[in-house]
Design an enzyme around this catalytic site. Structure first.
Site, PDB file in Angstrom:
ATOM      1  N   TYR A   1      -3.065   0.073  10.582  1.00  0.00           N
ATOM      2  CA  TYR A   1      -2.848  -0.308   9.191  1.00  0.00           C
ATOM      3  C   TYR A   1      -1.408  -0.026   8.769  1.00  0.00           C
ATOM      4  O   TYR A   1      -0.750  -0.870   8.143  1.00  0.00           O
ATOM      5  CB  TYR A   1      -3.828   0.436   8.301  1.00  0.00           C
ATOM      6  CG  TYR A   1      -3.854  -0.021   6.869  1.00  0.00           C
ATOM      7  CD1 TYR A   1      -4.409  -1.253   6.531  1.00  0.00           C
ATOM      8  CD2 TYR A   1      -3.349   0.776   5.846  1.00  0.00           C
ATOM      9  CE1 TYR A   1      -4.450  -1.676   5.208  1.00  0.00           C
ATOM     10  CE2 TYR A   1      -3.384   0.357   4.525  1.00  0.00           C
ATOM     11  CZ  TYR A   1      -3.926  -0.864   4.210  1.00  0.00           C
ATOM     12  OH  TYR A   1      -3.965  -1.282   2.900  1.00  0.00           O
TER      13      TYR A   1
ATOM     14  N   SER B   1       0.856  -1.184   0.000  1.00  0.00           N
ATOM     15  CA  SER B   1       0.000   0.000   0.000  1.00  0.00           C
ATOM     16  C   SER B   1       0.893   1.235   0.000  1.00  0.00           C
ATOM     17  O   SER B   1       2.073   1.159   0.385  1.00  0.00           O
ATOM     18  CB  SER B   1      -0.884  -0.005   1.255  1.00  0.00           C
ATOM     19  OG  SER B   1      -1.491   1.251   1.460  1.00  0.00           O
TER      20      SER B   1
END
Length: 238
Positions: A153, A140
């Site tokens: 995250y 990501s």
């Protein structure tokens, strides 16, 4: 399920979004794909839409017994470790650190970091022994860039990038490949509850990448000659 001459793949988080797009792309290139996800009804419908090369397997990658059982079923289906493992399953929830419950933080690590480690470990010994295989990790933008409310995250994705880099260093010269594909924001159902279109500081969904773009990047890496490794691909909107 084994189809003579077909390459085999495992894709986690495959019932929707990026994982489903990756599964669709790989099937289009002739891969047999074992699709892993928690919700079996949605997964079964997704696999059915892709045809006979797709095999749905219920699996919670954040649970070791569930993942180990799925890995055994993958090995039974293909007769050996798969040619390709795509670690895509992810958990994404926003909260400032002081409002992040420890259990939620631990769950994010279990799904986003420990789960991929377990899936790699389930097949890596066999890949090394046959001197062939490919592990693709879906990272990501949050594996390099810090954003507010992203503590759990970011911790998991920074860790996942570190795991990939160690794995790549250990696999050089073995014939087993490792690739990190790290996209910017992708328009998937993960954003449904967050509603970025009406939240200041967030990119609108219309400005995000599409899952098909990530799937195309995965296929690009996977379809290179076996002696070529794509170390890392970072995707953003042009």
């Amino acid at each position: 399920m084994t189809t003579p001459g077909a390459r085999s793949a495992v894709v986690s988080g495959a019932s929707r979004g990026i994982g489903l797009a990756i599964s669709r792309e790989l099937v289009a290139h002739g891969f047999q794909v074992a699709m892993l996800a928690r919700g079996f009804d949605a997964l079964r419908r997704a696999a059915k839409s892709l045809g006979p090369l797709a095999l749905p397997l219920a699996c919670d990658v954040g649970d070791s017994s569930s993942l180990n059982a799925a890995a055994d079923r993958v090995r039974d289906a293909f007769g050996e470790a798969p040619d390709l493992v795509v670690n895509n399953a992810g958990l994404f929830r926003l909260a400032v650190i002081e409002l992040t419950a420890p259990d939620d933080f631990a769950r994010a690590l279990d799904v986003n970091l420990v789960g991929p480690f377990r899936l790699v470990r389930a097949f890596l010994t066999e890949m090394r022994a046959r001197k062939r295989g490919h592990i693709i990790t879906i990272g990501s933008i949050a594996d390099r860039v810090a954003f507010p409310e992203n503590g759990a995250y970011a911790a998991s994705k920074f860790g996942l990038r570190g795991l990939h880099e160690v794995l790549r260093a250990e696999l050089i010269g073995t014939g087993v490949r490792a690739t990190l594909v790290s996209p910017a924001s992708v328009d998937t159902p993960l954003w449904d509850e967050i509603d970025p279109d009406n939240r200041p500081g967030f990119s609108p969904r219309s400005a995000m990448l599409q899952p098909s773009a990530v799937a195309a990047a995965v296929a690009f890496a996977a379809l290179q000659p076996l002696d070529v490794n794509i170390d890392e691909l970072r995707l953003s909107r042009s």
